[in-house]
Enzyme design. Sequence first.
Site, PDB file in Angstrom:
ATOM      1  N   LYS A 122      44.720  49.613  10.715  1.00 50.44           N
ATOM      2  CA  LYS A 122      44.497  50.250   9.412  1.00 50.44           C
ATOM      3  C   LYS A 122      45.261  51.575   9.337  1.00 50.44           C
ATOM      4  O   LYS A 122      45.851  51.904   8.331  1.00 50.44           O
ATOM      5  CB  LYS A 122      43.011  50.491   9.153  1.00 50.44           C
ATOM      6  CG  LYS A 122      42.764  51.164   7.802  1.00 50.44           C
ATOM      7  CD  LYS A 122      41.306  51.386   7.528  1.00 50.44           C
ATOM      8  CE  LYS A 122      40.724  52.504   8.356  1.00 50.44           C
ATOM      9  NZ  LYS A 122      41.241  53.857   8.009  1.00 50.44           N
ATOM     10  N   GLY A 148      43.582  50.927  15.882  1.00 50.06           N
ATOM     11  CA  GLY A 148      43.452  49.992  14.759  1.00 50.06           C
ATOM     12  C   GLY A 148      44.684  50.016  13.857  1.00 50.06           C
ATOM     13  O   GLY A 148      45.284  51.073  13.628  1.00 50.06           O
ATOM     14  N   ARG A 188      34.949  56.296   6.698  1.00 52.24           N
ATOM     15  CA  ARG A 188      34.870  57.001   5.405  1.00 52.24           C
ATOM     16  C   ARG A 188      34.258  56.124   4.313  1.00 52.24           C
ATOM     17  O   ARG A 188      33.915  56.640   3.251  1.00 52.24           O
ATOM     18  CB  ARG A 188      36.249  57.513   4.988  1.00 52.24           C
ATOM     19  CG  ARG A 188      36.723  58.678   5.859  1.00 52.24           C
ATOM     20  CD  ARG A 188      37.963  59.354   5.294  1.00 52.24           C
ATOM     21  NE  ARG A 188      38.230  60.622   5.959  1.00 52.24           N
ATOM     22  CZ  ARG A 188      39.083  60.783   6.962  1.00 52.24           C
ATOM     23  NH1 ARG A 188      39.760  59.747   7.431  1.00 52.24           N
ATOM     24  NH2 ARG A 188      39.269  61.966   7.521  1.00 52.24           N
ATOM     25  N   LEU A 227      30.780  54.875  14.382  1.00 49.86           N
ATOM     26  CA  LEU A 227      31.394  53.597  14.753  1.00 49.86           C
ATOM     27  C   LEU A 227      30.930  52.456  13.859  1.00 49.86           C
ATOM     28  O   LEU A 227      29.805  52.437  13.373  1.00 49.86           O
ATOM     29  CB  LEU A 227      31.060  53.280  16.210  1.00 49.86           C
ATOM     30  CG  LEU A 227      31.554  54.330  17.214  1.00 49.86           C
ATOM     31  CD1 LEU A 227      31.223  53.903  18.629  1.00 49.86           C
ATOM     32  CD2 LEU A 227      33.046  54.592  17.077  1.00 49.86           C
ATOM     33  N   HIS A 228      31.821  51.508  13.677  1.00 53.03           N
ATOM     34  CA  HIS A 228      31.538  50.310  12.880  1.00 53.03           C
ATOM     35  C   HIS A 228      32.214  49.133  13.555  1.00 53.03           C
ATOM     36  O   HIS A 228      32.855  49.285  14.617  1.00 53.03           O
ATOM     37  CB  HIS A 228      32.016  50.509  11.437  1.00 53.03           C
ATOM     38  CG  HIS A 228      33.433  51.010  11.341  1.00 53.03           C
ATOM     39  ND1 HIS A 228      34.517  50.217  11.643  1.00 53.03           N
ATOM     40  CD2 HIS A 228      33.937  52.229  11.023  1.00 53.03           C
ATOM     41  CE1 HIS A 228      35.618  50.912  11.481  1.00 53.03           C
ATOM     42  NE2 HIS A 228      35.303  52.148  11.121  1.00 53.03           N
ATOM     43  N   GLN A 237      49.657  56.226  11.995  1.00 54.46           N
ATOM     44  CA  GLN A 237      49.147  56.869  13.216  1.00 54.46           C
ATOM     45  C   GLN A 237      49.542  56.055  14.449  1.00 54.46           C
ATOM     46  O   GLN A 237      49.986  56.614  15.465  1.00 54.46           O
ATOM     47  CB  GLN A 237      47.623  56.970  13.120  1.00 54.46           C
ATOM     48  CG  GLN A 237      46.928  57.230  14.449  1.00 54.46           C
ATOM     49  CD  GLN A 237      45.442  57.442  14.307  1.00 54.46           C
ATOM     50  OE1 GLN A 237      45.022  58.487  13.825  1.00 54.46           O
ATOM     51  NE2 GLN A 237      44.624  56.492  14.723  1.00 54.46           N
ATOM     52  N   GLY A 255      34.884  47.659  13.064  1.00 53.49           N
ATOM     53  CA  GLY A 255      36.317  47.835  13.375  1.00 53.49           C
ATOM     54  C   GLY A 255      36.510  48.412  14.763  1.00 53.49           C
ATOM     55  O   GLY A 255      37.364  47.955  15.542  1.00 53.49           O
ATOM     56  N   HIS A 256      35.708  49.437  15.117  1.00 55.25           N
ATOM     57  CA  HIS A 256      35.813  50.024  16.451  1.00 55.25           C
ATOM     58  C   HIS A 256      35.397  49.026  17.532  1.00 55.25           C
ATOM     59  O   HIS A 256      35.994  48.958  18.599  1.00 55.25           O
ATOM     60  CB  HIS A 256      34.911  51.267  16.568  1.00 55.25           C
ATOM     61  CG  HIS A 256      35.290  52.387  15.658  1.00 55.25           C
ATOM     62  ND1 HIS A 256      34.551  52.704  14.537  1.00 55.25           N
ATOM     63  CD2 HIS A 256      36.319  53.260  15.692  1.00 55.25           C
ATOM     64  CE1 HIS A 256      35.103  53.736  13.920  1.00 55.25           C
ATOM     65  NE2 HIS A 256      36.175  54.094  14.593  1.00 55.25           N
TER      66      HIS A 256
HETATM   67  O1  PAF Z   1      41.887  57.044  14.483  1.00 57.70           O
HETATM   68  C1  PAF Z   1      41.083  57.918  14.890  1.00 57.70           C
HETATM   69  O2  PAF Z   1      39.872  57.734  14.925  1.00 57.70           O
HETATM   70  C2  PAF Z   1      41.622  59.258  15.337  1.00 57.70           C
HETATM   71  O3  PAF Z   1      42.726  59.644  14.573  1.00 57.70           O
HETATM   72  C3  PAF Z   1      41.962  59.322  16.840  1.00 57.70           C
HETATM   73  C4  PAF Z   1      43.052  58.340  17.203  1.00 57.70           C
HETATM   74  C5  PAF Z   1      40.701  59.014  17.639  1.00 57.70           C
HETATM   75  C6  PAF Z   1      42.438  60.725  17.209  1.00 57.70           C
HETATM   76  O4  PAF Z   1      41.488  61.682  16.893  1.00 57.70           O
END
Ligand code: PAF
Length: 282
Positions: free
Chosen positions: A149, A147, A187, A33-34, A153, A36-37
């Site tokens: 970013k 997020g 990353r 976690l950073h 997704q 952003g989370h």
């Molecule tokens: O964005 C992420 O960290 C992942 O793709 C998620 C949404 C937790 C699904 O594994």
Amino acid sequence: MLFITTIAGIRARRAELATTGTRLAFVPTMGALHEGHLALVRRGQELADEVWASVFVNPTQFAPGEDFERYPRNLEGDRVLLEQAGVTLLFAPSTKELYPRPSTTVIDLPELTAGLCGVQRPGHFQGVALVVAKLLNIVEPHVAVFGAKDWQQAMVIRRMVEDLCLPVRVEVHPTQREDDGLARSSRNAYLARDERRAASVLHRALEGAVAAIRAGERRGPALEAEVAAEVSGEPMTRLQYVAAVDPDTLAPLAALKDRVLLVAAVHVGATRLIDNVLTEVC
Ligand code: PAF
């Protein structure tokens, strides 16, 4: 903060919470976690009474040869950060718990996943959709926060939730950035010092294209060429793709309309980074 590793444990706690009328926000993560989370957690706290988070490095969203094995893992550190941020429950299931046997169900949204990251990462969004559907069914939050970013997704999840009539609001929260504009990402931890410096070209290139839009450029391919030229000026980076797309459908835009998403992926050494900017075209 409660720490729960089983689906049964989550369901029991969720049933208790339901009796109190508490509104629940949920932040699914893969850990490491950073800031952003933590911004997603804070957004959840604005939208609901309580925030739960999950940490699960989901194997089904990594293709063979991708970084599943070396993806950064720091559950103890994550636990501390989430507790300090006011998260009330952390769900950290094992792979066996979420995938007791290989899944046969496939959630595929080809219109949204055929392009952009879907080209280089076949199966990735099926894995994301499957795990997010599982997590939402287990946690049953009122709102789930993702997020911006990972824009593609987020659009996949938003559409899946709509198509499957899942009773949850999908909230997409702005990307958090380092001082030089680099999007915060787990990353980024892979980057060596000179790669970290080089990586800032991605956001700079996207912002350059936004400036061109403000100056009157309306041709999608011209903007893509501008981003590509800026990225190629940084020898440590290699552009994987850049596209000017409709933010909702992700369809390429030859000519800009009212809103455009400029989205790109680059390799910096062995690390693949993505970023995007959403802008009004006035
Ligand atoms: O964005 C992420 O960290 C992942 O793709 C998620 C949404 C937790 C699904 O594994």
